[in-house]
Design a protein around this motif. Sequence first.
Motif, PDB file in Angstrom:
ATOM      1  N   UNK A 155       1.072  -1.601   0.472  1.00 47.23           N
ATOM      2  CA  UNK A 155       0.001   0.159   0.048  1.00 47.23           C
ATOM      3  C   UNK A 155       0.539   1.397  -0.092  1.00 47.23           C
ATOM      4  N   UNK A 156       1.719   1.074   0.262  1.00 48.49           N
ATOM      5  CA  UNK A 156       2.657   2.547   1.278  1.00 48.49           C
ATOM      6  C   UNK A 156       3.594   3.007  -0.337  1.00 48.49           C
ATOM      7  N   UNK A 157       3.945   1.641  -1.177  1.00 45.13           N
ATOM      8  CA  UNK A 157       4.984   1.789  -2.655  1.00 45.13           C
ATOM      9  C   UNK A 157       3.939   1.855  -3.302  1.00 45.13           C
ATOM     10  N   UNK A 158       2.497   1.511  -3.511  1.00 44.07           N
ATOM     11  CA  UNK A 158       1.477   2.201  -3.985  1.00 44.07           C
ATOM     12  C   UNK A 158       1.469   3.677  -4.424  1.00 44.07           C
ATOM     13  N   UNK A 159       1.624   4.272  -2.627  1.00 48.34           N
ATOM     14  CA  UNK A 159       1.215   6.040  -3.086  1.00 48.34           C
ATOM     15  C   UNK A 159       2.781   6.343  -3.334  1.00 48.34           C
ATOM     16  N   UNK A 160       3.475   6.020  -2.862  1.00 47.07           N
ATOM     17  CA  UNK A 160       4.690   6.545  -3.216  1.00 47.07           C
ATOM     18  C   UNK A 160       4.756   6.373  -5.195  1.00 47.07           C
ATOM     19  N   UNK A 161       4.331   5.721  -5.388  1.00 45.23           N
ATOM     20  CA  UNK A 161       4.591   5.553  -6.703  1.00 45.23           C
ATOM     21  C   UNK A 161       3.453   6.746  -7.762  1.00 45.23           C
ATOM     22  N   UNK A 162       1.839   6.881  -6.655  1.00 39.98           N
ATOM     23  CA  UNK A 162       0.664   7.514  -7.220  1.00 39.98           C
ATOM     24  C   UNK A 162       1.991   9.645  -7.389  1.00 39.98           C
ATOM     25  N   UNK A 163       2.324   9.283  -6.064  1.00 42.50           N
ATOM     26  CA  UNK A 163       2.530  10.827  -5.526  1.00 42.50           C
ATOM     27  C   UNK A 163       3.493  11.324  -7.131  1.00 42.50           C
ATOM     28  N   UNK A 164       4.234  10.618  -7.718  1.00 43.67           N
ATOM     29  CA  UNK A 164       5.402  11.187  -8.686  1.00 43.67           C
ATOM     30  C   UNK A 164       6.964  11.043  -8.391  1.00 43.67           C
ATOM     31  N   UNK A 165       6.958  11.347  -9.914  1.00 39.06           N
ATOM     32  CA  UNK A 165       8.595  11.589  -9.442  1.00 39.06           C
ATOM     33  C   UNK A 165       9.229  12.448  -8.355  1.00 39.06           C
ATOM     34  N   UNK A 166      10.338  12.916  -8.136  1.00 41.25           N
ATOM     35  CA  UNK A 166      10.382  13.438  -7.031  1.00 41.25           C
ATOM     36  C   UNK A 166      11.552  14.181  -7.782  1.00 41.25           C
ATOM     37  N   UNK A 167      12.239  15.524  -6.922  1.00 42.75           N
ATOM     38  CA  UNK A 167      12.378  16.397  -7.606  1.00 42.75           C
ATOM     39  C   UNK A 167      13.652  15.857  -8.361  1.00 42.75           C
ATOM     40  N   UNK A 168      14.047  14.937  -7.890  1.00 45.38           N
ATOM     41  CA  UNK A 168      15.511  14.008  -8.382  1.00 45.38           C
ATOM     42  C   UNK A 168      15.092  13.952 -10.087  1.00 45.38           C
TER      43      UNK A 168
ATOM     44  N   UNK B 107      12.702  13.549 -11.322  1.00 47.33           N
ATOM     45  CA  UNK B 107      12.265  14.735 -12.512  1.00 47.33           C
ATOM     46  C   UNK B 107      12.899  15.945 -13.576  1.00 47.33           C
ATOM     47  N   UNK B 108      14.086  15.958 -12.598  1.00 50.79           N
ATOM     48  CA  UNK B 108      14.963  16.469 -12.643  1.00 50.79           C
ATOM     49  C   UNK B 108      15.595  15.842 -14.251  1.00 50.79           C
ATOM     50  N   UNK B 109      15.501  14.221 -14.139  1.00 57.79           N
ATOM     51  CA  UNK B 109      16.008  13.560 -14.455  1.00 57.79           C
ATOM     52  C   UNK B 109      15.356  12.799 -16.048  1.00 57.79           C
ATOM     53  N   UNK B 110      14.120  13.750 -16.288  1.00 57.85           N
ATOM     54  CA  UNK B 110      13.320  13.562 -16.908  1.00 57.85           C
ATOM     55  C   UNK B 110      12.112  13.120 -16.624  1.00 57.85           C
ATOM     56  N   UNK B 111      12.625  12.152 -16.239  1.00 53.56           N
ATOM     57  CA  UNK B 111      11.544  10.591 -15.893  1.00 53.56           C
ATOM     58  C   UNK B 111      10.112  11.476 -15.995  1.00 53.56           C
ATOM     59  N   UNK B 112       8.663  10.569 -15.608  1.00 50.97           N
ATOM     60  CA  UNK B 112       7.736  11.533 -15.208  1.00 50.97           C
ATOM     61  C   UNK B 112       6.773  10.337 -15.513  1.00 50.97           C
ATOM     62  N   UNK B 113       5.317  10.282 -15.371  1.00 54.46           N
ATOM     63  CA  UNK B 113       4.868   9.220 -15.050  1.00 54.46           C
ATOM     64  C   UNK B 113       3.375   9.842 -15.775  1.00 54.46           C
ATOM     65  N   UNK B 114       2.421   7.944 -16.523  1.00 50.36           N
ATOM     66  CA  UNK B 114       1.504   8.223 -16.671  1.00 50.36           C
ATOM     67  C   UNK B 114       0.364   8.177 -16.741  1.00 50.36           C
TER      68      UNK B 114
END
Length: 178
Positions: A78-91, A93-100
């Motif tokens: 459940x916590x892993x799932x919540x972390x996934x849905x919180x999206x990429x963190x600052x680092x 995002x800076x590397x160009x990672x996003x979520x669909x």
Amino acid sequence: MKLRPRIRPRVRHRAAAVLASGVLLLTGCGIQSTDVVAAGEPATITTVGGRDRTLLYFVSPAGDLMPVVRSPGTGSVGKTYALLFSGPDETDSAAGLTTELPAGGSWGKAGGGGGVKVGELTNSVEFTVGMAVGGLSATARDQLLCTLAYAVVAEGDAEVTVTGSDGSFGPGRCPLAA
């Protein structure tokens, strides 16, 4: 009789130097052109989740799934799932990672907890999530499949079925599993 104008020696030397430089540039100093050499696939690494770290899957700028390690581990699906849905963190995002995945996906049914049913002998996992899954893109589905598979099975080779408020998808396997 017609006299030709006399060219000064300095001008003659400069013209010869420019001409010689041009010839060298045009001939490439004898270096022959080559075709593109195929070198194979890009290098890969193996990263395995566990109690002390969590694997989340985000989307690279090229559109591929990219594992991201979070330490310390979350300790629960459940916590892993919540972390996934919180999206990429600052680092990330800076590397160009996003979520669909849509922001704020909830774990479990409205008013209830998330469901996880693990088939010990069959290496299958069924998840119940409190969101619609029918409209998710193939990449978003793979983000869920991979993150949830690695949250339950260290090698990520579980067969995963995800059931949402509007139906389900799967069973499927993470395309990146070892």
